[in-house]
Scaffold this motif. Structure first.
Motif, PDB file in Angstrom:
ATOM      1  N   SER A 635       3.064 -10.099  -3.312  1.00 44.21           N
ATOM      2  CA  SER A 635       1.757  -9.562  -3.694  1.00 44.21           C
ATOM      3  C   SER A 635       1.759  -9.162  -5.176  1.00 44.21           C
ATOM      4  O   SER A 635       2.767  -8.673  -5.709  1.00 44.21           O
ATOM      5  CB  SER A 635       1.413  -8.344  -2.843  1.00 44.21           C
ATOM      6  OG  SER A 635       1.323  -8.698  -1.482  1.00 44.21           O
ATOM      7  N   GLU A 670       4.639  -9.268   6.227  1.00 43.68           N
ATOM      8  CA  GLU A 670       3.845  -8.039   6.155  1.00 43.68           C
ATOM      9  C   GLU A 670       4.697  -6.777   6.162  1.00 43.68           C
ATOM     10  O   GLU A 670       4.212  -5.699   5.806  1.00 43.68           O
ATOM     11  CB  GLU A 670       2.879  -7.987   7.347  1.00 43.68           C
ATOM     12  CG  GLU A 670       1.832  -9.085   7.353  1.00 43.68           C
ATOM     13  CD  GLU A 670       0.833  -8.908   6.221  1.00 43.68           C
ATOM     14  OE1 GLU A 670       0.675  -7.761   5.723  1.00 43.68           O
ATOM     15  OE2 GLU A 670       0.218  -9.911   5.804  1.00 43.68           O
ATOM     16  N   GLN A 673       4.721  -3.877   3.404  1.00 45.29           N
ATOM     17  CA  GLN A 673       3.768  -4.139   2.324  1.00 45.29           C
ATOM     18  C   GLN A 673       2.801  -2.976   2.102  1.00 45.29           C
ATOM     19  O   GLN A 673       2.556  -2.572   0.969  1.00 45.29           O
ATOM     20  CB  GLN A 673       2.974  -5.412   2.623  1.00 45.29           C
ATOM     21  CG  GLN A 673       3.729  -6.684   2.295  1.00 45.29           C
ATOM     22  CD  GLN A 673       3.953  -6.855   0.787  1.00 45.29           C
ATOM     23  OE1 GLN A 673       3.075  -7.296   0.057  1.00 45.29           O
ATOM     24  NE2 GLN A 673       5.134  -6.501   0.338  1.00 45.29           N
ATOM     25  N   GLN A 674       2.249  -2.448   3.188  1.00 47.06           N
ATOM     26  CA  GLN A 674       1.278  -1.366   3.030  1.00 47.06           C
ATOM     27  C   GLN A 674       1.930  -0.117   2.443  1.00 47.06           C
ATOM     28  O   GLN A 674       1.333   0.583   1.611  1.00 47.06           O
ATOM     29  CB  GLN A 674       0.631  -1.036   4.387  1.00 47.06           C
ATOM     30  CG  GLN A 674      -0.576  -0.110   4.297  1.00 47.06           C
ATOM     31  CD  GLN A 674      -1.674  -0.678   3.404  1.00 47.06           C
ATOM     32  OE1 GLN A 674      -1.949  -1.876   3.432  1.00 47.06           O
ATOM     33  NE2 GLN A 674      -2.285   0.195   2.600  1.00 47.06           N
ATOM     34  N   THR A 675       3.175   0.138   2.872  1.00 46.64           N
ATOM     35  CA  THR A 675       3.898   1.301   2.324  1.00 46.64           C
ATOM     36  C   THR A 675       4.120   1.141   0.825  1.00 46.64           C
ATOM     37  O   THR A 675       3.937   2.087   0.035  1.00 46.64           O
ATOM     38  CB  THR A 675       5.254   1.470   3.039  1.00 46.64           C
ATOM     39  OG1 THR A 675       5.018   1.659   4.431  1.00 46.64           O
ATOM     40  CG2 THR A 675       6.012   2.654   2.475  1.00 46.64           C
ATOM     41  N   GLU A 676       4.527  -0.063   0.385  1.00 43.55           N
ATOM     42  CA  GLU A 676       4.769  -0.312  -1.038  1.00 43.55           C
ATOM     43  C   GLU A 676       3.468  -0.195  -1.834  1.00 43.55           C
ATOM     44  O   GLU A 676       3.460   0.352  -2.950  1.00 43.55           O
ATOM     45  CB  GLU A 676       5.374  -1.701  -1.232  1.00 43.55           C
ATOM     46  CG  GLU A 676       6.789  -1.853  -0.701  1.00 43.55           C
ATOM     47  CD  GLU A 676       7.792  -0.993  -1.468  1.00 43.55           C
ATOM     48  OE1 GLU A 676       7.528  -0.693  -2.657  1.00 43.55           O
ATOM     49  OE2 GLU A 676       8.814  -0.601  -0.880  1.00 43.55           O
ATOM     50  N   LEU A 677       2.377  -0.679  -1.245  1.00 43.25           N
ATOM     51  CA  LEU A 677       1.101  -0.596  -1.948  1.00 43.25           C
ATOM     52  C   LEU A 677       0.650   0.855  -2.081  1.00 43.25           C
ATOM     53  O   LEU A 677       0.111   1.256  -3.126  1.00 43.25           O
ATOM     54  CB  LEU A 677       0.043  -1.422  -1.216  1.00 43.25           C
ATOM     55  CG  LEU A 677      -1.344  -1.469  -1.882  1.00 43.25           C
ATOM     56  CD1 LEU A 677      -1.252  -2.028  -3.297  1.00 43.25           C
ATOM     57  CD2 LEU A 677      -2.321  -2.292  -1.039  1.00 43.25           C
ATOM     58  N   GLU A 678       0.890   1.659  -1.057  1.00 40.67           N
ATOM     59  CA  GLU A 678       0.518   3.074  -1.127  1.00 40.67           C
ATOM     60  C   GLU A 678       1.306   3.785  -2.225  1.00 40.67           C
ATOM     61  O   GLU A 678       0.780   4.667  -2.915  1.00 40.67           O
ATOM     62  CB  GLU A 678       0.761   3.750   0.225  1.00 40.67           C
ATOM     63  CG  GLU A 678      -0.284   3.427   1.276  1.00 40.67           C
ATOM     64  CD  GLU A 678      -1.671   3.905   0.875  1.00 40.67           C
ATOM     65  OE1 GLU A 678      -1.777   4.933   0.152  1.00 40.67           O
ATOM     66  OE2 GLU A 678      -2.654   3.238   1.258  1.00 40.67           O
ATOM     67  N   ARG A 686      -4.328   5.685  -8.296  1.00 41.11           N
ATOM     68  CA  ARG A 686      -5.199   4.704  -7.663  1.00 41.11           C
ATOM     69  C   ARG A 686      -5.917   3.799  -8.678  1.00 41.11           C
ATOM     70  O   ARG A 686      -6.954   3.204  -8.372  1.00 41.11           O
ATOM     71  CB  ARG A 686      -6.208   5.380  -6.725  1.00 41.11           C
ATOM     72  CG  ARG A 686      -5.577   6.363  -5.761  1.00 41.11           C
ATOM     73  CD  ARG A 686      -6.504   6.761  -4.654  1.00 41.11           C
ATOM     74  NE  ARG A 686      -6.514   5.782  -3.578  1.00 41.11           N
ATOM     75  CZ  ARG A 686      -5.561   5.654  -2.638  1.00 41.11           C
ATOM     76  NH1 ARG A 686      -4.489   6.458  -2.638  1.00 41.11           N
ATOM     77  NH2 ARG A 686      -5.658   4.735  -1.703  1.00 41.11           N
ATOM     78  N   ASP A 689      -4.092  -1.547  -8.200  1.00 40.26           N
ATOM     79  CA  ASP A 689      -4.342  -1.913  -6.798  1.00 40.26           C
ATOM     80  C   ASP A 689      -3.972  -3.386  -6.598  1.00 40.26           C
ATOM     81  O   ASP A 689      -3.564  -4.078  -7.529  1.00 40.26           O
ATOM     82  CB  ASP A 689      -5.814  -1.660  -6.455  1.00 40.26           C
ATOM     83  CG  ASP A 689      -6.049  -1.446  -4.958  1.00 40.26           C
ATOM     84  OD1 ASP A 689      -5.149  -1.798  -4.154  1.00 40.26           O
ATOM     85  OD2 ASP A 689      -7.140  -0.960  -4.603  1.00 40.26           O
ATOM     86  N   TYR A 690      -4.146  -3.836  -5.393  1.00 36.97           N
ATOM     87  CA  TYR A 690      -3.832  -5.221  -5.025  1.00 36.97           C
ATOM     88  C   TYR A 690      -4.774  -6.193  -5.738  1.00 36.97           C
ATOM     89  O   TYR A 690      -5.995  -6.001  -5.762  1.00 36.97           O
ATOM     90  CB  TYR A 690      -3.967  -5.369  -3.513  1.00 36.97           C
ATOM     91  CG  TYR A 690      -3.772  -6.769  -2.990  1.00 36.97           C
ATOM     92  CD1 TYR A 690      -2.496  -7.319  -2.842  1.00 36.97           C
ATOM     93  CD2 TYR A 690      -4.879  -7.549  -2.642  1.00 36.97           C
ATOM     94  CE1 TYR A 690      -2.329  -8.611  -2.351  1.00 36.97           C
ATOM     95  CE2 TYR A 690      -4.720  -8.838  -2.144  1.00 36.97           C
ATOM     96  CZ  TYR A 690      -3.442  -9.360  -2.008  1.00 36.97           C
ATOM     97  OH  TYR A 690      -3.281 -10.633  -1.522  1.00 36.97           O
TER      98      TYR A 690
END
Length: 742
Positions: A635, A670, A673-678, A686, A689-690
């Protein structure tokens, strides 16, 4: 026969406890010293103080006979002790013909000369003062002064005359008053302390309390290194002393006055007119120029009376006007010699050039035009520093007005409330420099297309953005009229500050450098706390946007000083720079985090501008090489600016462990991924972002998207378009890269 001064009255058989402790200690030390003989005790008393004297004969055999200074092998001295004096213990030379030498205190007529034994103030000397050390210091003074060695070669030349009790502050443009044009100054008393402080200001015809002073200024021949002497009380005494030093006054003064009355002169009216005489004396040491001294003297006499004293006035004309004449044979009248003088120590108001010198800023560097966008808390602190350092010719641009809550952090004062911040700072500059050109003030947004703003940007060599907004530096980066941009800001906690500076040729602009700044936050341990610890907001008005952040003024000034100095040093070099400074609350230490700056690339796709840098590209190439023969990917995170239709790539997330890859395909997993993005969102407040996806192609395959890649981009686009966002795909091959936006 030697003549001696006699001080005070004889003090015989003092009672125990009658003498000062210092007097007792000195008496005992003198009696124990083989080189001093105590002759008598004396004292002088007034209603407010009592001075005690120990009269001694002193000689330790180290002063040569026939020494160049004229000090005798044995001298009669009086040691005065008075706790009320600024210097408690002094040495007075009682011989009436004791020579005038360097390092003596100002002499009162009819009183002995006083030795200046210490360079430091008495408060510092007293901490380690003893009677025995005092005696040693006294003999050191006599020994070195006898050989004219007391004033070291590496010390600045002493002043010519003892300091006056009057200090006069002149306007920085005082030279304008030293012409024959008739402009005069009025002199008023500012304060009284150890000296009387006077200040000169332009005369106002309506004033009646202050006598107008005409300025007479001229240069006399150089004076080589010499000893300090008593100040002259008349023009004749000044002329005599200058002649003794190989200089002279009479002819220069005569020529100046003669030129000043070229159209004639009339007697002054009303409360009259005085003269301020400024004599420039070049100072030399062994023939080499060292500095220029300016001697100041106030005279009650007017220009008319001075011309009259030189016998340069003809008969009075009917209207009371006198034309100038010259005596046959070029002679001068002598009455001028008796005109009284009041010596003053001359000082000048601060100029920008002097401020640069005092701030250790090269005065040879050409001054440049610059814009400061934002003069709030940080901006006003920076402006104040640069005003006081005389650095740059500034235009302040800010649409806001000063409000009461601003005073907790702004350098302004209560009388500025309600006024435009730019005007407040312009007036701030005027309160420091009375004659320097003032900063320009534009009470508008830096982002406006206003003609004044655009003109200021076009004429400046540097634009410093301190607006605390995201849009200002990004738009300035695209501004064709702007020159080199620097973005300076504090983090929400007030504990860190940031400088993002473009290179001189603007090949690396702040919007592209922003991506490298955020990648540094994501890649370093210090980044975990960099944008956190927000201390909250406060509503300061009725509107929903009337919010002010909570940051201590001490944080503003701490980081303003760092940013000011670092920017000054950085703009002198052509390279771009990104640096972050972090303050540690526990130790008070400030750590600098220098971020390497790499080349920024810009490409366009489907109406979008994409910015990325060489370090990001190297990271992808290293990941591709390590994965060969398989493909790899992941990502992409970055900054999306919808208004400017710009994507700034910051970094890539770690490849998930459940990803699938082969030499001909890559499917990102997956897991995690969400943890790394957070983590990315949290560390960058913020802002980052992605953006989309990236993957590699194996050797022998170009970076151009395949049909499968186009299908993947369509899939990502469908997900991103739900929020109205674009989707980015990056493909890295062996020798090229492709970037596509949909």
């Amino acid at each position: 026969m030697i003549e001696y001064f006699v001080l005070g009255e004889l003090l015989e058989a003092p009672q125990e406890g009658e003498l000062y402790p210092e007097t007792v200690a000195l008496l005992n030390a003198f009696r124990a010293c083989p080189y001093t003989e105590v002759r008598e005790l004396r004292y002088e008393a007034t209603e407010s103080s009592r001075t005690e004297y120990i009269v001694i004969d002193a000689g330790d055999g180290t002063v040569d006979a026939d020494n160049p200074a004229g000090i005798r092998r044995q001298e009669r001295l009086a040691i005065s002790i008075d706790p009320q004096y600024r210097v408690k213990v002094l040495v007075h030379t009682l011989r009436k013909d004791f020579p005038s030498l360097s390092h003596q205190h100002a002499r009162v007529p009819g009183r002995p000369r006083t030795l200046c034994l210490y360079e430091a103030g008495w408060a510092a000397v007293e901490l380690s003062w003893t009677a025995q050390r005092f005696i040693a210091r006294m003999f050191w003074w006599l020994r070195d002064s006898a050989q004219l060695k007391l004033h070291r070669d590496d010390q600045p030349l002493e002043q010519l005359f003892y300091m006056s009790p009057y200090q006069l502050i002149l306007p920085s443009n005082y030279a304008e008053y030293a012409t024959a044009g008739g402009k005069t100054l009025s002199i008023g008393k500012v304060s009284v302390g150890e000296s009387v402080m006077l200040r000169a200001f332009p005369s106002n015809g309506a004033e009646s309390q202050s006598k107008a002073m005409r300025v007479v200024s001229f240069l006399v021949p150089p004076v080589d290194s010499t000893s300090v002497v008593s100040a002259p009380e008349t023009l004749g005494e000044l002329e005599n002393q200058l002649k003794a030093w190989g200089s002279e006054l009479e002819q220069h003064l005569y020529e100046y006055v003669y030129e000043a009355i070229s159209e004639g002169v009339s007697p002054s009216t009303g409360i009259g007119e005085g003269i301020l005489v400024l004599v420039g004396v070049p100072r030399t040491r062994q023939g080499d120029s060292e500095r220029m001294d300016v001697l100041g003297y106030m005279m009650r006499a007017s220009l008319f009376e001075l011309a009259q004293a030189f016998d340069m006035l003809g008969p009075c004309e009917p209207e009371g006007h006198y034309l100038r004449i010259q005596l046959v044979g070029g002679g001068h009248g002598a009455a001028w010699r008796s005109l009284e003088l009041v010596p003053v120590e001359v000082r000048w108001e601060l100029t920008a050039k002097a401020a640069r010198d005092l701030s250790a800023i090269s005065t040879e560097e050409p001054q440049f035009h610059a814009v400061l966008a934002g003069v709030g808390a940080l901006g006003s602190a920076l402006a104040d520093l640069w005003i006081r350092q005389g650095w740059g010719n500034w235009t302040y641009i800010d649409p806001d007005r000063l409000m009461p809550h601003n005073l907790s952090r702004h350098v302004a004062f209560e009388n500025g409330i309600g006024h435009a911040k730019v005007d407040v700072m312009k007036n701030h500059a005027a309160s420091i420099y009375t004659e320097e050109p003032l900063p320009a003030a534009i009470a508008k947004s830096i982002l406006s297309q206003d003609i004044d703003v655009q003109s200021a940007l076009k004429e400046s060599q540097l634009v410093v953005d301190v607006t605390t907004t995201l849009e200002a530096p990004r738009q300035l980066a695209r501004e064709p009229n702007a020159h080199r941009i620097a973005s300076l800001f504090l983090t929400p906690s007030g504990l860190s500050s940031v400088m993002i500076l473009e290179d001189q040729d603007r090949q690396q602009r702040v919007d592209g450098l922003e991506g490298q700044y955020y990648r540094a936050i994501l890649s370093n341990d210090w980044g975990s706390e960099h944008l956190v610890n927000h201390l909250g907001d406060r509503w300061v008005g009725g509107g929903c946007r009337d919010i002010s952040m909570r940051i201590a003024s001490e944080c503003i000034h701490l980081h303003a000083s760092i940013l000011s100095r670092q920017l000054r040093q950085s703009v002198a070099k052509p390279e771009a720079r990104i640096c972050i400074w972090s303050y540690d609350e526990q130790s008070g230490a400030v750590a600098a985090h220098e971020t390497p700056v790499t080349k920024v690339f810009t490409v366009t796709s489907n109406g979008w501008t994409i910015k990325y840098d060489a370090a990001f590209l190297d990271k992808l190439k290293r990941a591709r090489s390590a994965a060969l023969p398989n493909e790899i990917g992941g990502s992409i995170v970055g900054v999306t600016d919808l208004k400017a239709r710009t994507l700034v790539i910051v970094d890539v997330l770690p490849t998930p462990p459940d990803s699938k890859s082969s030499p001909v395909h890559f499917i990102r997993g997956e897991e995690g991924q969400q943890t790394e993005l957070e983590k990315v969102l949290e560390r960058t407040a913020r802002v980052v972002d992605y953006l989309g996806e990236w993957h590699s192609h194996p050797d022998g395959v170009s970076a151009q998207p395949s049909k499968e890649d186009e299908s993947l981009l369509n899939t990502v686009h469908r997900k991103m378009s739900a929020e109205g966002l674009p989707a980015l795909m990056v493909i890295v091959a062996k020798n090229d890269i492709s970037l596509s936006v949909q």
